[in-house]
Design an enzyme around this catalytic site. Structure first.
Site, PDB file in Angstrom:
ATOM      1  N   ARG A  95      62.110   1.589  15.145  1.00  0.00           N
ATOM      2  CA  ARG A  95      61.531   0.417  14.768  1.00  0.00           C
ATOM      3  C   ARG A  95      60.199   0.695  13.697  1.00  0.00           C
ATOM      4  O   ARG A  95      59.378   1.215  14.205  1.00  0.00           O
ATOM      5  CB  ARG A  95      61.117  -0.622  15.742  1.00  0.00           C
ATOM      6  N   ASP A 108      57.273   0.021  10.962  1.00  0.00           N
ATOM      7  CA  ASP A 108      56.172  -0.856  10.821  1.00  0.00           C
ATOM      8  C   ASP A 108      56.275  -1.789   9.642  1.00  0.00           C
ATOM      9  O   ASP A 108      56.732  -1.371   8.506  1.00  0.00           O
ATOM     10  CB  ASP A 108      54.745  -0.505  11.050  1.00  0.00           C
ATOM     11  N   TYR A 144      59.798  11.887  10.039  1.00  0.00           N
ATOM     12  CA  TYR A 144      59.112  11.223   9.066  1.00  0.00           C
ATOM     13  C   TYR A 144      58.379  11.918   7.895  1.00  0.00           C
ATOM     14  O   TYR A 144      57.997  13.038   8.204  1.00  0.00           O
ATOM     15  CB  TYR A 144      57.976  10.286   9.748  1.00  0.00           C
ATOM     16  N   ARG A 154      50.539   7.252  11.505  1.00  0.00           N
ATOM     17  CA  ARG A 154      49.381   6.582  10.690  1.00  0.00           C
ATOM     18  C   ARG A 154      47.896   6.931  11.427  1.00  0.00           C
ATOM     19  O   ARG A 154      46.956   7.172  10.600  1.00  0.00           O
ATOM     20  CB  ARG A 154      49.556   5.161  10.516  1.00  0.00           C
TER      21      ARG A 154
END
Length: 260
Positions: free
Chosen positions: A49, A51, A109, A196
């Site tokens: 999921r 953001d 990522y 992040r």
């Protein structure tokens, strides 16, 4: 039957992946398109999921249906009803053992960052930005402290719903391409805002505000307030999950060649 899809999207205009009452999420748009093409409701499960504002190159989803279509038709037919910034890249029939989320052995990522005195324009929303020079060696030293299995509470959002803060980071690669930096992360799974939050702390080290050893101390203290602020979502891309090779699912899309 169960069907798996690979999806790419630009997350700038969406409130993340997960369905919300506003309907302004990637999941809402995908399920609406699939339902129109199948002429019946379709519900999906994703591998990771993302953001608000986060992009994906190879998000993997699965759904169950009694509608018989060729794999090529699921791709072209669904894309007909999707907005221009979301597109199905591939489709594969899979057996019922496959699960997009629970079956993933790892996730990847990338964060793309512009180092420049001037803010991005063409890359706005697609790359993060810093105007201070970064120290490559210091960031690599700091990143090394995060590798392996750890309690990542210091980099976990207060809204995180994961049952455990323990995760395994297998790889952090840092490379520079002209004015652009690329940070690659691979792990078994990631907490809400984890990358992040890690990026914010790595950049604090890279800009000389903190030492590489400081990051090790933050990790050990397990206190979110001790780490740097959450960095912008703009340059974060979900490259996709890894599965057992027996499923023979694509791990790349054309967009992989587009990233620096």
């Amino acid at each position: 039957m169960r069907v798996a899809l690979g999806l790419s999207y630009r997350g700038t205009g969406y409130l993340g992946w997960q369905s919300q009452p506003s309907g302004q999420t990637v999941q809402d748009r995908l399920e609406a398109a699939l339902s129109k093409f199948a002429n019946r409701p379709v519900r999906t499960m994703c591998a990771g999921r993302t953001d608000t504002g986060v992009h994906a190159l190879n998000q993997v989803v699965h759904f169950d249906t009694d509608v018989a279509r060729d794999a090529f038709s699921w791709v072209r037919g669904t894309n007909r009803y999707l907005p221009r910034d979301i597109a199905v890249q591939w489709c594969r029939p899979v057996d019922e053992r496959f699960h997009a989320r629970n079956g993933a052995r790892g996730r990847r990522y990338t964060y793309v960052l512009l180092e420049s005195p001037v803010r991005p324009a063409l890359e706005a929303g697609q790359a993060g930005w810093v105007f201070r020079a970064l120290d490559d060696g210091a960031m690599r030293q700091a990143a090394a402290h995060l590798l392996g299995e750890h309690d990542f509470s210091a980099f976990r959002s207060s809204e995180c719903q994961a049952a455990s803060p323990v995760r395994t980071l297998r790889r952090i690669d840092i490379a520079r391409h002209g004015a652009y930096w690329r940070f690659d992360f691979e792990g078994n799974a990631f907490l809400h805002h984890m990358i992040r939050n890690v990026m914010g702390s790595l950049l604090a080290v890279g800009q000389g505000t903190c030492t590489p050893e400081w990051l090790a101390q933050v990790l050990a203290m397990r206190e979110r307030r001790l780490a740097a602020p959450t960095f912008a979502p703009d340059g974060l891309y979900f490259l996709g999950p890894n599965y057992d090779a027996a499923f023979a699912l694509p791990e790349r899309t054309a967009a992989f060649d587009w990233l620096p």
